[in-house]
Scaffold this motif. Sequence first.
Motif, short mmCIF file in Angstrom:
data_model
loop_
_atom_site.label_atom_id
_atom_site.label_comp_id
_atom_site.label_asym_id
_atom_site.label_seq_id
_atom_site.Cartn_x
_atom_site.Cartn_y
_atom_site.Cartn_z
N VAL A 32 0.22 6.87 -13.20
CA VAL A 32 0.35 6.24 -11.87
C VAL A 32 1.49 5.24 -11.86
N LEU A 33 1.56 4.38 -12.88
CA LEU A 33 2.61 3.37 -12.91
C LEU A 33 3.99 3.99 -13.02
N VAL A 91 -2.15 -9.23 -17.99
CA VAL A 91 -2.95 -8.98 -16.79
C VAL A 91 -4.14 -8.13 -17.21
N VAL A 92 -5.34 -8.65 -17.03
CA VAL A 92 -6.54 -7.89 -17.37
C VAL A 92 -6.75 -6.79 -16.32
N LEU A 93 -7.05 -5.60 -16.80
CA LEU A 93 -7.39 -4.47 -15.93
C LEU A 93 -8.65 -3.85 -16.49
N ALA A 118 -8.45 -1.07 -8.50
CA ALA A 118 -7.19 -1.50 -7.90
C ALA A 118 -6.24 -0.30 -7.78
N GLY A 119 -5.50 -0.26 -6.69
CA GLY A 119 -4.50 0.77 -6.51
C GLY A 119 -3.24 0.47 -7.30
N GLY A 120 -2.38 1.47 -7.42
CA GLY A 120 -1.15 1.30 -8.17
C GLY A 120 -0.28 0.18 -7.63
N VAL A 124 1.13 -3.21 -9.53
CA VAL A 124 2.54 -3.59 -9.57
C VAL A 124 2.72 -5.01 -9.01
N ARG A 125 2.04 -5.31 -7.92
CA ARG A 125 2.16 -6.65 -7.32
C ARG A 125 1.66 -7.72 -8.29
N ALA A 126 0.55 -7.46 -8.97
CA ALA A 126 0.01 -8.43 -9.92
C ALA A 126 0.97 -8.65 -11.08
N VAL A 127 1.57 -7.57 -11.57
CA VAL A 127 2.54 -7.68 -12.67
C VAL A 127 3.69 -8.59 -12.26
#
Length: 251
Positions: A32-33, A91-93, A118-120, A124-127
């Motif tokens: 996805v990323l 970032v914890v996922l 969480a969506g892709g 990306v926004r969190a990163v």
Amino acid sequence: MRGPGNRSEDRGVARVIVADDQSMVREGIVLVLGLLPGIEVVGAARDGEEAVALTAELAPDVVLMDLRMPRCDGVEATRRIRAEHPGTEVVVLTTYADDDSLFPALRAGARGYLTKDAGGEEIVRAVHDVLDGRAGLAPAVQRRLLEELMVEPDRRRGPVGDPPRGRPRRQAAALPDGLTEREAEVLVLVADGLSNQEIGARLSISTATVKTHINNLFAKAGVRDRVQAVRYAYRHGLVVPPEEQPPDGVK
């Protein structure tokens, strides 16, 4: 994959390692990323030990970290990465958003916390949020942190003025750590969850000026990100929870 180094020179591209012990989940996240702009996946780890080793080898900007993994869990891996490689954010996922998972991860140094629904684009926004000095938190996680802050005892103050969303702050003479009136005003808006752009629009100042105020208040308050800043605001009574506000029209 590129070799180790700091954040990619390609504009806006973050180098990321994905750590998850479930191969299908790990490969799915990588896939996805890989389809989204602003991310380059440079490695994938099967457990915390491998995440720490890959971080030392590849020097990523961010590790997307699962929590419950064999050999070395995500909390311990986060602690080691932040201690040994402070240039890499975590970032914890994870599947879990319970207190037993959330607070140890944040105390270990994670700057973001998302659940696996969480969506892709949210990932990306969190990163990019953590790389820009902000906390990359899922909305439910941010609410949970605010709820925890609301039960702290040293933050019950009477209302002064009329700040946004009914959250009062103290007068300038009572501001802690040398905060200016404008810095306190910006801090109240940060606690309300506004972005830099939204704060600028609310106060009729530029985004660059907002960043300057935030950097100054972070330095004076001794905090490093927005989560700590919100905690500071509640602890010093600069904002109070909405449920403590008097009803409209009541003074």
